[in-house]
Each structure stands twice: as C-alpha cells, then as structure tokens.
Design an enzyme around this catalytic site. Structure first.
Site, PDB file in Angstrom:
ATOM      1  N   LYS A 141      37.159  65.671  72.685  1.00  0.00           N
ATOM      2  CA  LYS A 141      37.428  65.261  71.539  1.00  0.00           C
ATOM      3  C   LYS A 141      37.685  64.772  70.846  1.00  0.00           C
ATOM      4  CE  LYS A 141      35.605  70.614  70.991  1.00  0.00           C
ATOM      5  NZ  LYS A 141      35.994  71.455  70.255  1.00  0.00           N
ATOM      6  N   ALA A 200      12.485  73.067  77.439  1.00  0.00           N
ATOM      7  CA  ALA A 200      13.167  72.981  78.825  1.00  0.00           C
ATOM      8  C   ALA A 200      14.395  73.257  79.299  1.00  0.00           C
ATOM      9  CB  ALA A 200      13.525  71.480  79.144  1.00  0.00           C
ATOM     10  N   GLY A 234      33.531  85.959  73.518  1.00  0.00           N
ATOM     11  CA  GLY A 234      32.460  84.656  74.217  1.00  0.00           C
ATOM     12  C   GLY A 234      32.734  83.182  73.414  1.00  0.00           C
TER      13      GLY A 234
END
Length: 820
Positions: A683, A504, A665
C-alpha cells in the site's frame, strides 16, 4: 376511402384473418376500405425454397405437401368458425393452384434452373390465395367485395423480382375502379405487370409498396400499414433496449430511416404516398388500440431534433483512387455510370476534397460483379497507373442518425461521433446530406449493433449502462454482488443500469445473456458451469451481446489475473480492483498499465488497494494534478493491524488481539500475511508511486510485527499456538511507550524519497494517536497542507467497506464520468 394493408403475422392462421376482417369492416363502415393482403405467414419463403430445391434437382415433395396442408388448414379452421363460408370453392382453388405449382417445379427440375419470369408468378401465389380467402370471409358475412388483380392495373418496369411501379401510368388504369366505398376492394400485394404483359413482383416489402400505389391511384384519404409492431421506433426494439415509439414522422424522415435500414417501411413505399401527400399510419394488428405512427407532412412536437437511428448491414465499400482522378472531368460520372448500367444501388458516396479518391458503398451481394465491371471499364487507366488498384472493403455497416430538426440543433454531429468513440468504433467513411437531415458513418459490421445501442442511449434515454464481469467471489466479491443487488433499483431510477453478466472464481465461469439474476442462487449456477475464466471468452461475449460499457472487477489477490489487466483494457474493458499485485509489480508494469489506459481510453481504478473504502488515492491524485507536492506521508494502512495495536493499548496480549482479529475476519486467513508488514508495504508503494516516486517493493524498509528471533514457520494452527511466546516482548514495548505518554502504532511513512514500514510510538499530538479498532488514517503533509496535514480517516477493515469502495469505483466508469 382508406387503404389498409395486412401481412406477416397478421395472416398466420384463421384467427388472425378474422382479426383482419374486424379491423377492415370497422374501417369500411366509417370510411370505405380497400384492403391489400400479403401471403399467409411463411408462404412466400416456402415458395422461394421450392423454386431453389426444384432447380437443384432436390426432392421438394414434402415441402410442397406441407404448404398445401397449411393453406387448406386455414380454410378448414375458417369453415368451422364462419357459417356460410364456402370451403369447397377455396379447397378447389388451392388444390388447382398447388397442381399448377407442381407442374412449374417439375419444369425447373428438368431445366436445372428457375427462370425469373416463372418464379415471379410462383412467388405471388400466396397473395392470391390470401385475397380469395378474405373475399370468401366477407361474402359469408354478406359484405359486398371485389378483387382487384394488379396485373390489370399496376404497370411496372425493371427486374421480374424487383420492379418499380409507374404510378402515373397505373393511375390512369384505375379510372373504372369503384372507390366510392360501396364495396370493399381487395387486392393482392407484391404483384404488378410489365409492358410485355408479364407478371412481376415488387421486391422486399412489396405488399407495403402495393398499398402505397393503390392509395395514390384511388386518391385514398389515408394508407394504413398494419404490421406486428406498434409503429416506427427510433431504433430496432429487438436490438436496442428502451427503443422509443415515434408518434409522427415527416415523409422525408421516414424516407431516410427506411432507406438506411428501418425494417417497418421500405423506401419504395414512401415515394407514392409522399408524392400524392397521402398520410400513412403504421399500426399493430395484434394491438389495434395502439395509436401507431403517422407519416405525413406534419412534424412531431414530441421529438423535435433527432428522430431515430438505423443501420444497414452487409455493405461493401469501394475506393477508386489515383492521380487520374485529379482534375479529370467525367471520372466520377464514369464510375457511377458503370453501377447504374449494372442496376447496382449505391447507398452512400464520399469524395475527398483533393479529388484524389471517390468512395461509395453498395450491398455486399453486388460487390464481386461491381469490381469486375469497374476493372473492365477502367482497364486502360489501371494499366497505366492513372488509377490505383480498386480497393474493396467488405463486412461493413452504415449507421445513420435521422431527424428534420437536426438542421437547427448545434452539436449533434459532435455528440454522434463522440458516442461512436465511446463505443470504440472507428469511422471508415462519413457522409452528411446537404439537407442536414441525416448523418451517416460507415463502420465495421460487427460493431454496428453496439454503435446503435450507445448512440440511442446518448440521444434518447440518458441511461448509463455498466456491464460488470466479476472475477473472484470470496468475501469481498460476494459482498459486492449483494450491494449491487440491493442498489440496482435505486440506481435505475437515476438512469444508471448496473448488470452483472459474468462471475468467475478460480475454477468456474458463469456467463449469462441479459445479465445474471443476482437475487437468485447465482453461486449454485456458477458451480454447475462447465466454463473456466478466459479473457478471450469474455471479449467474445461482449462482442456477441454488443455490450457498450464492460467492466472487469478483480476481487482476487492473484498475480495471474493482475498480469492480464493491460490486455483487458486493450479488449475494451475498464478494470476495477482491490488487488494490489498489479500496482506493486515492477515500475515498467506500473507504467504500462497507465499507458494502456490512456491509449485505450479505458478506466483503471484501484482506490481500494490502499484505504479500502476511503478516498485516499483520488485525493492524492487531485493534489498532485493541482500542482501540490508530497513532503511527507504517514499512515496506518492496515485495518487488521490497527485493530491489533489498539487492543495492545487496551491491555490485551498480542496473541489475544490477533486471535480476536482473526475470528472477526479482520485478518487474512493466515494472520502472518498481515503481521509480516508486506501488505502495508504494498500500500505504501502505491502511495509513493502516485506521488511520482520511482520505487520498487524491494526498496521499502519493513519492520515486521513478528521479530526475526521468532519462529513463524509451520501451519496456521502451529503459528497461532506459538504466538503467545511474543506476548511478554510486546507487553514491554507497550509499557515503555505508555511511560512516555505514547502508544504503539504500525505506520507506513514516506519522507525524502524513502519508504519505511515500522512500529512507531506516537504521542497525543500525533495525527495517528487516536487511530485504532480497525480504522485507517492517512496524514498527507504537502506544500498546500502544512503545518497541519490533510488527514483522511475511516474504517479500513472488513468486506463491507472494501466492497463499497469497489462499488464506488465501478460507478466511476459511467461514460460521463470517464474524463473526470
């Protein structure tokens, strides 16, 4: 002489009849053959439907004409294939039979009912047509043969449509039958006669039963049941992937398996052959060379303990309870006498040791009648509250584990019920025979297929299945699909089956039975789907396909998806995610996730939320479980900022380093998401909470890479265009650190219950001094690890390492790893 029974798809058309002829003649030339035939495929169902439609006054003409065409068509095809075949004789016989059938149906229409005595005659028409066709086939070949009419030989009693044969009385009638092997004997199955001389039928799988009766009556050396499967499997091969063909079963094992739902044999079939110690071989007409399954007194040497799993659907359980049962002699007898008098079969019985209740299971079709009879018989006890209202529970199934060797193998019951727990199945009732040859449990009907699959998996295949549903198919999601595709074959060699059943994104949902072909263009299929992501739809898909170990992998950064994790676990899914939103929500939600995972026995795995592919959380958890205590923590938790600050050390400006990281990236599409420090703070909060600190995200002090005086507003392009304004600012900071023999690092730290994210200048002795180029590193100072900390180091940026970490978490959902 051998008895051979053929039916179902074995008699679907002329070609199949000729195959039956070949098998029968080969047997006859070697041993002598008696052949029992059922109706051509689909004929009995058509006859039953004709009776129903006629009794209801419906127009049955078209169905009757179609039946006639089918039968005459088989004869016509045989006439073309066999010289000397007497088509005219058979055409006349079939035409006359259809005319008589039509007269009976007209009578049903006038009466508005179908008397069972007449229905029994009609339902056996197919068998009589079969034997006449087969007799003419043999006659055309010059083979002597003789048709045996069961009405003259097999005596039975009971209902017209479900009678039981008296084998001893029937055997006396066979004394004049030539069983020397001189001629081929042919007998229609499914048919018998009662004491009044009326034709009756023998119920479901009646032709198999007929073959067993004939074998007993003529003292056959073997009874062969030819069907459309290779033999008896240890589970239904249509429902269980990897079902194993059994080489041998004892009569007792075959009886247990058939009684509890194995479809190849009916329990009534086993009785005559077991009583007379006649071996029975189950073989495949479509694959005559297959050895089949032998049922005899001889036990298998391949499968020495558990032989198979079967289940009965459409069961109802009655619970008769109350103080009137305690110590009252004869109460149980009265309950079962009511069932016996009503000719209602009881499949399973349990009674509490307190004698307070008796429970038993019957087929659902008999439940209404059984309840009325019980309430009538115990009306006085019910009125005086000696019995509680009789409880009836519908939509149940009985799952049974069968095997002679179970008596000598310890731990099978524990393994059986552990498997059911793994499938999230509740046991409504449990029963084990004193022979210890079978263990049965009553469960909800919609869980039966799933239960059988996982029990079979644990007892026979040792195959660990992981049924994946991926939410989010961006950079990490796509990489994960690629890694799974690459490893599927190797994992299967290690008895691990990983299939992706659903994918999905924010707009579409692709679901596929049997698993999505992830080596094909699955993204194009996703784009063409008309479904959207819906947790109820995923849950229903799992139920419909009886998936045993479903895992939702959330590769989004969505709050909306993260909020659904508790419901996912309640619906039976494990949850694996690199999404930090759930674990950095409120403390209450953080605790809810853990409570839900424990309550549902589902895995909630999120290793990649802190160190991408590094085993950070797992190692910290193990230290805490081992009694260690976190004293101080320092870590470079952002691969992108590790890269940027490493480039600053090498002499690049902040804007240059950020542009390179963005191009490669390493950063989010909007680098401000990294430079704000919020991601590192999330984190750090996860690490703090894993160390049992109760903190919120707002409690963490953050020094962003972008100072307050800098205008970071506008589009990404606007922001990147202004970023050089900070180059001089950072050049000064880098130079100042360098003069002290230090380098700048973006560090998250925990000390004395406080969490801070800041730019730190560290020297060469610091464990984070060498960390750059996209690496992550975490230094854990604890009671066990001091003065030298426990350091975990490795790449923390890029889709490949993150996806690999997610993949590792997915593999941890294997059943045998769930408690590690």
């Amino acid at each position: 002489m051998k008895v051979l029974k053929f039916g179902g798809s074995s008699l679907a058309d002329a070609e199949r009849y000729l195959t039956v002829k070949d098998i029968s003649m080969a047997c006859h030339q070697e041993n002598g053959a008696a052949v029992v035939l059922s109706a051509p495929k689909g004929v009995t169902n058509a006859l039953s439907l004709l009776c129903e439609e006629a009794a209801l006054g419906k127009d049955y003409g078209e169905l009757l004409a179609k039946l006639s065409m089918v039968l005459l068509g088989i004869v016509s095809e045989l006439n073309d294939a066999l010289p000397g075949f007497n088509q005219i004789k058979l055409d006349d016989y079939i035409t006359q039979t259809i005319n008589e059938l039509n007269q009976n149906l007209e009578g049903f229409a006038l009466l508005n009912c179908a008397p069972e005595s007449v229905v029994a005659k009609i339902l056996s028409i197919g068998e009589y047509v079969s034997v006449n066709i087969f007799s003419e086939i043999l006659t055309a070949l010059g083979q002597a043969n003789s048709i045996i009419d069961p009405v003259d030989y097999i005596l039975a009693e009971g209902d017209y449509l479900d009678s039981i044969a008296d084998v001893a009385a029937s055997k006396k009638r066979f004394v004049d039958v030539d069983s020397s092997g001189a001629v081929v004997l042919i007998m229609p199955g499914f048919v018998a006669v009662n004491e009044a001389g009326e034709k009756v039928t023998l119920g479901r799988n009646g032709s198999d039963y007929s073959a067993a009766i004939l074998a007993a009556c003529i003292d056959a050396q073997c009874c062969e049941i030819w069907t459309d499967v290779d033999g008896v499997y240890n589970a239904d091969p249509n429902q269980v992937e990897g079902a194993v063909l059994l080489d041998k079963l004892t009569y007792q094992e075959a009886m247990e398996l058939s009684y509890f739902g194995a479809k190849v044999l009916h329990p009534k079939t086993i009785g005559p052959i077991a009583q007379h110690h006649i071996p029975c071989l189950i073989r495949n007409t479509l694959n005559p060379s297959a050895p089949g399954t032998l049922i005899s007194n001889e036990a298998s040497t391949l499968w020495t303990s558990v032989k198979g799993i079967s289940h009965l659907d459409n069961m109802a359980m009655f619970n008769v309870a109350g103080p009137g049962l305690k110590g009252m002699v004869g109460m149980a007898s009265r309950v079962f006498e009511v069932m016996s008098n009503a000719n209602i079969s009881i499949s399973l019985i349990t009674q509490s040791s307190s004698e307070y209740s008796i429970s038993f299971c019957i087929h659902s079709k008999d439940a209404t009648r059984a309840l009325a009879l019980l309430e009538d018989s115990f009306a006085l006890e019910l009125a005086n509250n000696l019995l509680d209202p009789i409880e009836v529970r519908q939509d149940l199934a009985i799952v049974t584990l069968v095997g002679d060797g179970m008596r000598h193998t310890k731990g099978l019951a524990a393994k059986f019920f552990s498997s059911l727990a793994q499938a999230r199945v509740n046991n409504v009732a449990i029963a084990q025979g004193s022979s210890e040859r079978s263990i049965s449990t009553v469960i909800e009907s919609d869980k039966a297929k799933k239960a059988v699959k996982i029990v079979h998996q644990n007892f026979f295949s040792n195959l660990h299945t992981i049924d994946v549903f991926l939410v989010g198919c961006g950079t990490v999601g796509r990489e994960l699909v690629g890694q799974i595709a690459k490893q599927q074959g190797a994992l299967l060699g290690r008895k691990i089956s990983v299939k992706i059943y659903g994918i999905a994104n924010s707009k579409k949902l692709l679901l596929q039975e049997g698993g999505i072909d992830i080596n094909a263009d699955w993204f194009a299929q996703l784009q063409q789907s008309d479904k959207q992501f819906s947790l109820p739809d995923l849950h229903q898909f799992v139920q419909d396909n009886s998936l045993v170990n479903p895992v939702i992998v959330d590769c989004t950064s969505s709050d909306i998806v993260a909020k659904q994790y508790p419901q996912m676990m309640l619906d039976g899914f494990h949850v694996v995610t690199p999404n930090k939103k759930a674990n950095t929500d409120t403390t209450e939600f953080y605790q809810l996730l853990r409570d839900t995972a424990q309550k549902t026995n589902r895995q909630f795995l999120y290793e990649t939320t802190v160190g991408a592919g590094l085993p950070v959380i797992d190692n910290l958890q193990k230290l805490i479980y081992a009694g260690d205590e976190l004293v101080r923590f320092e870590g470079i938790l952002s691969g992108s900022l590790s890269f940027v600050f490493g480039k600053l050390e090498e002499g690049l400006s902040l804007s240059e380093a950020t542009e390179i990281a963005k191009t490669n990236g390493f950063t989010e599409p909007d680098p401000r998401d990294d430079l704000s420090g919020t991601d590192v703070a999330r984190k750090l909060l996860i690490m703090a909470r894993e160390a049992d600190l109760t903190l919120e995200l707002s409690d963490i002090k953050i020094e962003p890479v972008l100072p307050n005086f800098f205008d970071a507003s506008g589009s990404v392009d606007d922001f990147m265009a202004r970023l050089p304004e900070l180059d001089a600012y950072y050049a000064e900071k880098v130079q100042a650190a360098k003069q002290e023999g230090k380098v700048l690092r973006y560090v998250g730290s925990i000390s004395k219950g406080n969490c801070v994210v800041s730019i730190e200048a560290v020297n060469a002795t610091h464990p984070l001094y060498m960390i750059k180029d996209g690496e992550n590193a975490l230094a854990i100072h604890s009671h066990y690890y001091q003065p030298i900390p426990f350091v975990i180091r490795g790449y923390g940026a890029g889709a490949a390492v993150t996806a690999a970490g997610v993949f590792a978490d997915v593999l941890r959902t294997m059943p045998w790893k769930q408690n590690l």
